[in-house]
Design an enzyme around this catalytic site. Structure first.
Site, short mmCIF file in Angstrom:
data_model
loop_
_atom_site.label_atom_id
_atom_site.label_comp_id
_atom_site.label_asym_id
_atom_site.label_seq_id
_atom_site.Cartn_x
_atom_site.Cartn_y
_atom_site.Cartn_z
N HIS A 1 19.21 40.88 -8.99
CA HIS A 1 18.20 41.70 -8.28
C HIS A 1 17.02 40.84 -7.80
O HIS A 1 15.93 41.35 -7.60
CB HIS A 1 17.65 42.83 -9.15
CG HIS A 1 18.70 43.57 -9.93
ND1 HIS A 1 19.27 44.76 -9.47
CD2 HIS A 1 19.30 43.29 -11.10
CE1 HIS A 1 20.16 45.17 -10.36
NE2 HIS A 1 20.22 44.30 -11.35
N SER B 1 5.58 23.52 13.38
CA SER B 1 5.00 24.61 14.16
C SER B 1 4.09 24.02 15.21
O SER B 1 3.39 23.03 14.95
CB SER B 1 4.20 25.54 13.24
OG SER B 1 3.25 26.26 13.99
N LYS C 1 2.94 23.27 8.73
CA LYS C 1 4.21 23.96 8.55
C LYS C 1 5.43 23.03 8.65
O LYS C 1 5.48 22.12 9.45
CB LYS C 1 4.40 25.06 9.63
CG LYS C 1 3.44 26.21 9.52
CD LYS C 1 3.79 27.23 8.44
CE LYS C 1 5.11 27.90 8.56
NZ LYS C 1 5.08 29.15 9.27
N GLU D 1 17.64 29.37 8.85
CA GLU D 1 17.44 30.70 9.42
C GLU D 1 18.50 30.99 10.49
O GLU D 1 19.02 32.10 10.60
CB GLU D 1 16.05 30.81 10.03
CG GLU D 1 14.92 30.73 9.02
CD GLU D 1 13.57 30.56 9.69
OE1 GLU D 1 13.09 29.42 9.78
OE2 GLU D 1 13.02 31.58 10.15
#
Ligand code: ARG
Length: 463
Positions: A161, A282, A288, A295
């Protein structure tokens, strides 16, 4: 004589050529040119067989063979002029062959049809992709096995979970994905074995009256045998659907691992550091480092599964035998194959380059009362308390620790005894995460000794 604008390959009964829109909807050359090499290999096998069977002369077969090699080199070098009017790769190749060798080109299509031709070409194409997928999976599995071997005894939290459950080892977590990708590899091999029958010689749908030798062409093209029913052979796209469903399941696995990498590489987790080679920056936030490859891999399952669904819908309800609907099979498979291969390669690169942050993993491994089950198991083993009761006592101790903002090993023996007076000092030996993982030696469990055994087994499998 027919109108000059009618199709030179099948225009005999047509007085006029097709409307431009008809031509646009009908043509597949824009995409099926990707099967040029397979189309030419199929034609070469067919021509050699026709000569061996005495259907065409050896001279014609030789002219065809030479001509096809010229066509192939034109295509490979980018000189070939593909024509939409010639619809598809099959007629583009044959038409160019005629320009090069003249009359013998017209004999190539004896005893076959574009229906068995396209089924053969497409199968050969899909088969190549299955072989590429097997290679990609093997490389990815090898990279995961290396990670597992390096960190067979590194502790980390195991989750259910996405809540801390019990400590596990890094190696064990890596090997979980090895099992998944191992099943994918086995599905790839199953699919390849099942699809490897040659449709060539099924002709339009009914077979042919020419004395063709289907074993010979099957053999020349690396198929195990010819298909046994010509109606089925020209209308079967199961091999493409199996390819897409195997790809979908694998892409689903890739997406799950990609999701973990996205989570793990975040500042909140810091379980892994992805290499610069597989990260991006970024344009506005200088600090970043984004896990874009992970992704995008996570997203690929969408289009691959979409392709699977699309082709299922195309095939659903089609009567025997070939229908032009089936031309809609290729773009889905091409797109899924490209993206599957890319996702496999990107994942392999990421896994190979990434480094696990052993300290962050270890720090997190002990959090969240991850050894509570060990405490309960100790009571069962040493105090002979029924597991249900041990579970209850442990729950009370967890609540106590939680209310004081400490972990289980931080409670004193008196604290423990206040909940169950049978507890002794010995309890503290099982509350450490190292002891916890070392104790889970059941087959397939997280103990480093078990993980190393699985690593060895997979190294043997990979050879
Ligand atoms: N371009 C066609 C396809 O991809 C080839 C087969 C055409 N056959 C036919 N009878 N029109 O399906």
């Amino acid at each position: 004589m027919t109108d000059k604008t009618s199709n030179q390959m099948w225009g005999g009964r047509f007085a006029a050529g097709p409307d431009a829109i008809m031509e646009a909807i009908n043509a597949s050359i824009g995409f099926d040119q990707r099967m040029a090499a397979q189309d030419i290999a199929g034609s070469r096998a067919h021509a050699a067989m026709l000569a061996a069977a005495g259907v065409i002369t050896d001279n014609d077969a030789e002219a065809i063979r030479e001509g096809l090699l010229t066509v192939l080199s034109e295509i490979e070098s980018g000189q070939f002029q593909f024509s939409t009017a010639l619809e598809d790769i099959h007629m583009n190749v044959e038409s160019r062959l005629k320009e090069i060798i003249g009359e013998p080109a017209g004999r190539l299509h004896t005893g076959r049809s574009r229906n068995d031709q396209v089924a053969t070409d497409f199968k050969l194409w899909v088969r190549d992709q299955l072989d590429a997928a097997a290679k990609g999976l093997e490389a990815l599995i090898a990279a995961l096995v290396d990670q597992a071997e390096a960190g067979a005894d590194w502790v980390m939290p195991g989750f259910t979970h996405l809540q801390v459950a019990q400590p596990v080892t890094w190696g064990h977590h890596m090997m979980a994905y090895v099992e998944m990708f191992g099943r994918d590899l086995s599905r790839v091999r199953d699919a390849r074995a099942r699809m490897n029958e040659s449709p060539l010689g099924s002709a339009a749908l009914a077979g042919t009256s020419f004395p063709i030798d289907r074993d010979m062409t099957a053999n020349a093209l690396g198929f195990d045998r010819p298909t046994a029913n010509s109606l089925d052979a020209v209308s079967d796209r199961d091999f493409a659907l199996e390819f897409l469903s195997v790809a979908s399941i694998c892409a689903m696995h890739l997406s799950r691992f990609a999701e973990e990498l996205v989570i793990w590489s975040s500042a909140q987790f810091r379980f892994v550091t992805l290499s610069d080679r597989f990260s991006t920056g970024s344009s506005i936030m200088p600090q970043k480092k984004n896990p874009d490859a992970a992704e995008l891999i996570r997203a690929k399952v969408g289009r691959i599964f979409g392709a699977n669904t699309a082709l299922m819908m195309v095939m659903k309800g089609l009567p025997l035998a070939y229908s032009k609907d089936m031309q809609e099979d290729k773009e889905q498979v091409f797109d899924a194959a490209d993206n599957w291969m890319l996702a496999l390669a990107a994942m392999q690169g990421m896994v190979k380059d990434m480094s696990a942050n052993r300290d962050s993993l270890a720090a997190a491994a002990g959090s969240g009362f991850s050894t509570a089950t060990d405490l309960a198991d100790w009571m069962v083993r040493v105090l002979k308390v029924p597991f249900r009761d041990a579970h209850h006592v442990t729950g009370a101790l967890v609540a106590m620790a939680e209310s004081r903002g400490v972990d289980l090993p931080d409670l004193s023996l008196e604290d423990m005894k206040s909940v169950h007076d049978g507890i002794t000092e010995d309890i503290f030996t099982v509350l450490g995460v190292e002891n916890s993982v070392n104790s889970r030696t059941s087959y397939g469990g997280t103990a480093p000794i078990e993980v190393r055994a699985q690593v060895a087994r997979w190294k043997e499998i990979l050879g």
